[in-house]
Scaffold this active site. Structure first.
Site, mmCIF file in Angstrom:
data_model
loop_
_atom_site.group_PDB
_atom_site.id
_atom_site.type_symbol
_atom_site.label_atom_id
_atom_site.label_comp_id
_atom_site.label_asym_id
_atom_site.label_seq_id
_atom_site.Cartn_x
_atom_site.Cartn_y
_atom_site.Cartn_z
ATOM 1 N N ASP A 199 30.770 12.472 -46.833
ATOM 2 C CA ASP A 199 30.369 13.203 -45.611
ATOM 3 C C ASP A 199 29.023 13.877 -45.826
ATOM 4 O OD1 ASP A 199 30.388 14.534 -43.185
ATOM 5 O OD2 ASP A 199 31.888 16.013 -43.768
ATOM 6 N N HIS A 232 33.690 18.512 -47.461
ATOM 7 C CA HIS A 232 33.355 19.942 -47.392
ATOM 8 C C HIS A 232 33.796 20.685 -48.660
ATOM 9 C CE1 HIS A 232 33.463 19.630 -42.676
ATOM 10 N NE2 HIS A 232 32.691 18.718 -43.250
ATOM 11 N N ASP A 281 29.259 8.325 -39.665
ATOM 12 C CA ASP A 281 29.583 9.563 -40.368
ATOM 13 C C ASP A 281 30.897 9.339 -41.113
ATOM 14 O OD1 ASP A 281 30.081 12.099 -41.279
ATOM 15 O OD2 ASP A 281 30.230 13.047 -39.313
ATOM 16 N N HIS A 327 24.505 12.169 -39.934
ATOM 17 C CA HIS A 327 23.911 13.435 -40.368
ATOM 18 C C HIS A 327 23.556 13.399 -41.850
ATOM 19 C CE1 HIS A 327 27.543 15.320 -42.302
ATOM 20 N NE2 HIS A 327 28.215 14.599 -41.420
ATOM 21 N N GLU A 340 24.263 19.018 -38.743
ATOM 22 C CA GLU A 340 25.468 18.601 -38.003
ATOM 23 C C GLU A 340 26.640 19.516 -38.307
ATOM 24 O OE1 GLU A 340 29.390 16.389 -37.679
ATOM 25 O OE2 GLU A 340 28.439 17.260 -39.435
ATOM 26 N N GLU A 341 26.738 19.903 -39.591
ATOM 27 C CA GLU A 341 27.931 20.612 -40.074
ATOM 28 C C GLU A 341 28.087 22.011 -39.502
ATOM 29 O OE1 GLU A 341 30.174 19.157 -41.533
ATOM 30 O OE2 GLU A 341 29.499 17.699 -43.006
HETATM 31 N N1 BES Z 1 32.381 14.002 -40.742
HETATM 32 C C1 BES Z 1 32.932 15.171 -40.134
HETATM 33 C C2 BES Z 1 33.818 14.849 -38.947
HETATM 34 C C3 BES Z 1 35.094 14.105 -39.249
HETATM 35 C C4 BES Z 1 35.956 14.558 -40.229
HETATM 36 C C5 BES Z 1 35.431 12.996 -38.497
HETATM 37 C C6 BES Z 1 37.133 13.840 -40.470
HETATM 38 C C7 BES Z 1 36.620 12.311 -38.712
HETATM 39 C C8 BES Z 1 37.465 12.748 -39.729
HETATM 40 C C9 BES Z 1 31.815 16.091 -39.680
HETATM 41 O O1 BES Z 1 30.776 16.185 -40.614
HETATM 42 C C10 BES Z 1 32.363 17.478 -39.489
HETATM 43 O O2 BES Z 1 32.697 18.103 -40.453
HETATM 44 N N2 BES Z 1 32.431 17.938 -38.241
HETATM 45 C C11 BES Z 1 32.904 19.251 -37.921
HETATM 46 C C12 BES Z 1 32.578 19.585 -36.501
HETATM 47 C C13 BES Z 1 31.159 20.027 -36.291
HETATM 48 C C14 BES Z 1 30.910 20.185 -34.808
HETATM 49 C C15 BES Z 1 30.870 21.322 -37.006
HETATM 50 C C16 BES Z 1 34.410 19.340 -37.984
HETATM 51 O O3 BES Z 1 35.081 18.305 -37.857
HETATM 52 O O4 BES Z 1 34.871 20.472 -38.106
HETATM 53 ZN ZN ZN Z 2 31.465 17.332 -42.263
#
Ligand code: BES
Ligand code: ZN
Length: 437
Positions: free
Chosen positions: A253, A392, A315, A234, A287-288
């Site tokens: 990220d 984040h 990612d 993303h 994605e976020e």
């Molecule tokens: N890169 C993260 C996911 C992640 C975080 C994977 C830590 C492994 C370890 C991704 O950008 C993210 O923040 N995903 C969201 C979910 C999405 C469906 C909104 C999350 O994990 O809350």
């Molecule tokens: Zn993220």
């Protein structure tokens, strides 16, 4: 997530009460549908008691028995679909962080029908995807091509891409900066294509509901153009509670994943590489906020005659959280393709160690593909226990990984060998008719 960046518990409670009151007084102004886990639903129901659950399904989730081996245990997870006003989605994300000490992990859907269709698919799903036809052979037999390209990779290029992306104030799917970052990436990828090079196209993909576009570079395959391999990550970034101008560098990220994709493209262009299958590199928008860009794109591929042979998600690649180098996440991914990745590391990158971990929910764009039956994998920088806690927040900068490209390089290398080996046909059938297995 970094607790320091979050509002206080009392503030989130107050916001939640206000949200609940507003929602109870009016019909939903901007209805949206999300699917989420049972514990996240409980958080949402405390926040907005009148939340409408529109459907529920059980789905298998494969988690590793240990970090050291690919052996899996399949758990049954409950997933709910709910209707929610669009504007409360970010607060839900904050509340889940606060109360469950993990990320939100909800998937956004454009309509109730789409949310219910997803539940239906999840209820039928095997933990292992199969909707896209027979698996490829996973033969590893292109050492010449791999050895020609691998040494061209350079850490300085990885850092330059991260710096370029992190320089945008944020890369939010709704902000002017997020739009500009997508345009910047499209320009960067275009600039890597040598003048006169045939069969390479860069396009931007529009989505409905927000202005940020996904970016795609395709290298058309020489003999099996209708079969493709997707490598993605993303391009958006977010910081908790962010608005148009809030700082969200998103260096790890996920500028780090886009940097790896960019370096693979650069090396393939510099080496004048032509795959047999079509390669598609995709920087996903949004994605976020619930895997929105990748959901659109994966859904679109289901309607095409092109056969996607495999999907790799990059990612977070820059921050080394454990002594193990490459972590293959086993949930919402293909065990078969994960085995192939472990074999690729073994053969071409034997100095790197491989571990197994899981998010426990649909945590990145690989899930958009997996949930539609495509074979996807998610090699990650760290185990889920030791991921980079600055993501984040405005502290997700190159400083958190010592301004080093060393960890990113491993994922760029793995992505390259994956693309070369899956992008070519097994020796026996090159130039022949069908690829059976
Ligand atoms: N890169 C993260 C996911 C992640 C975080 C994977 C830590 C492994 C370890 C991704 O950008 C993210 O923040 N995903 C969201 C979910 C999405 C469906 C909104 C999350 O994990 O809350
Ligand atoms: Zn993220």
């Amino acid at each position: 997530m970094n607790k320091l960046s979050l509002p206080s518990r009392r503030l989130t409670r107050t916001l939640a009460l206000v949200a609940g009151t507003l929602i109870s007084q009016a019909a939903l102004a901007a209805p949206a549908w999300i699917t989420l886990s049972a514990d996240a639903l409980a958080v949402l129901q405390r926040m907005v008691p009148q939340t409408q659950v529109v459907g529920t399904a059980q789905t298998p989730v494969a988690v590793p028995l240990s970090a050291r081996s690919p052996a899996l245990q399949t758990r049954s997870e409950t997933v709910h679909a709910v209707e929610i006003d669009e504007q409360w989605i970010e607060m839900l994300s904050l509340m889940v962080h606060r109360e469950l000490a993990r990320c939100g992990g909800f998937v956004h859907h454009a309509s109730q029908a789409e949310a219910l269709a997803t539940l239906h698919r999840l209820s039928l799903a095997d933990a292992q995807p199969s909707a896209v036809g027979p698996a490829p052979s996973y033969a590893i037999d292109n050492p010449k091509e791999v050895q020609a390209l691998l040494p061209l990779m350079q850490g300085s290029h990885l850092l330059a891409t991260v710096d370029g992306l992190a320089a945008f104030q944020n890369r939010r799917h709704t902000s002017s900066h997020g739009v500009a970052a997508s345009d910047w990436l499209a320009d960067k990828w275009r600039a890597l294509v040598p003048v006169g090079r045939k069969g390479v196209r860069v396009t931007q993909i529009s989505h409905s509901g927000y202005p940020q576009k996904s970016v795609m570079l395709e290298i058309v395959g020489s003999t099996r153009a209708h079969e493709s391999v997707v490598l993605g990550g993303h391009l958006d970034s977010i910081a908790s509670g962010t608005v148009e101008g809030a700082r969200a560098p998103g260096a790890d990220d996920n500028a780090s994943g886009i940097a790896a994709l960019t370096e693979i493209i650069r090396v393939m262009m510099a080496g004048n590489y032509v795959p047999s299958r079509t390669l598609r590199f995709i920087g996903y928008a949004a994605e976020e906020v619930g895997l929105r860009g990748s959901s659109d794109i994966a859904a679109d591929f289901l309607t095409r005659s092109e056969q996607v042979m495999g999907v790799l998600q990059l990612d977070m690649t820059a921050f080394q959280g454990d002594s193990t180098d490459i972590w293959l996440y086993t949930d919402y991914t293909s065990a078969l393709q994960n085995t192939f990745l472990a074999q690729l590391v073994n053969k071409y990158l034997p100095i790197y160690s491989v571990g197994y971990s899981a998010c426990g929910y649909a945590c990145s764009d690989h899930a958009s593909w997996h949930n539609r039956g495509f074979r996807a994998s998610f090699p990650h920088e760290a185990s889920n226990a030791n991921y980079n806690r600055t993501i984040h927040t405005l502290n997700d900068t190159t400083a958190t990984f010592g301004n080093s490209s060393a960890h990113m390089l491993k994922f760029a290398q793995l992505g390259l060998v994956y693309a070369v080996e899956l992008g070519s046909l097994p020796r026996g059938v090159r130039g022949a008719v069908a690829l059976g297995n």
